[in-house]
Design an enzyme around this catalytic site. Structure first.
Site, PDB file in Angstrom:
ATOM      1  CG  ASN A  48     -30.379  48.904 -25.785  1.00  0.00           C
ATOM      2  OD1 ASN A  48     -31.048  49.260 -24.768  1.00  0.00           O
ATOM      3  ND2 ASN A  48     -28.940  49.203 -26.098  1.00  0.00           N
ATOM      4  CD  GLU A 184     -27.041  52.279 -24.046  1.00  0.00           C
ATOM      5  OE1 GLU A 184     -28.385  52.009 -24.002  1.00  0.00           O
ATOM      6  OE2 GLU A 184     -26.765  53.417 -23.521  1.00  0.00           O
TER       7      GLU A 184
END
Length: 201
Positions: A48, A184
């Site tokens: 991530n 993201e």
């Protein structure tokens, strides 16, 4: 063992940051451009990351202009206005577009219109670590009903989202934490490319 990494700084009067999760592998290239522009490309990424450009302190009254020139994301994740509050802890998003996995999850609160676009509002409780390392925080987010378009100027009037969330009983706390136009991504072996410019309206 790879360690969690966080980089931040200022560029052309804007705050920027790049965060990667523990154990993330693969390539992420973040670059600041002129003014409020930034770009990020990644390949073979596992984990991530969040990155973007914005301000060192959030505000309920921000009105952000943006132009998303390029958006390609083979993983999960989102693009939009993002930040945190303290007392209480909230992680907030105004999702403008997203990758292959929709960020819509949790408890659906309702739909409203802001800046000519429809938004669905969602919230969920997260048991992980908050921004100060303590346990637990709430996510609150508005997600566009239809993904934003690339190559055009758009506006996010954040007060509209702040006030709508408040009307549902979820009032953000202290906003003296960075707020950015975030890119993201999460997933396994993801790849993508994003180029964005922001400005104050």
């Amino acid at each position: 063992m790879a360690v969690q990494s966080y980089q931040s700084g200022t560029n052309n009067g804007y705050f920027w940051s790049l965060w990667k999760s523990d154990g993330a592998t693969g390539t992420v290239n973040y670059a600041n451009g002129p003014g409020g522009n930034y770009s990020v490309s990644w390949n073979g990424f596992n984990g991530n990351f969040t990155c973007g450009k914005g301000y060192s302190s959030g505000s309920a009254s921000y009105k952000i202009g943006y132009n998303l020139g390029i958006y390609s994301n083979s993983g999960g994740g989102t693009f939009g206005w993002y930040g945190w509050s303290r007392s209480p802890y909230y992680e907030y998003y105004v999702n403008e577009t997203w990758g292959t996995e929709s960020p819509h999850t949790g408890t659906y609160l309702g739909t409203f219109t802001s800046d000519g676009a429809g938004y669905n509002v969602w919230t969920r409780w997260m048991s992980g670590k908050n921004i100060d390392g303590g346990d637990g925080f709430r996510q609150i987010y508005s997600s566009r009903v239809t993904k934003t378009s690339t190559g055009r100027n758009h506006v996010i009037t954040f007060a509209n989202h702040y006030n709508k969330w408040k009307s549902y009983g979820y009032t953000l706390g202290q906003l003296n934490i960075p707020a950015i136009m975030v890119s993201e991504t999460w997933g396994t072996n993801t790849a993508g490319s994003i180029n964005c410019t922001i400005w104050a309206q």
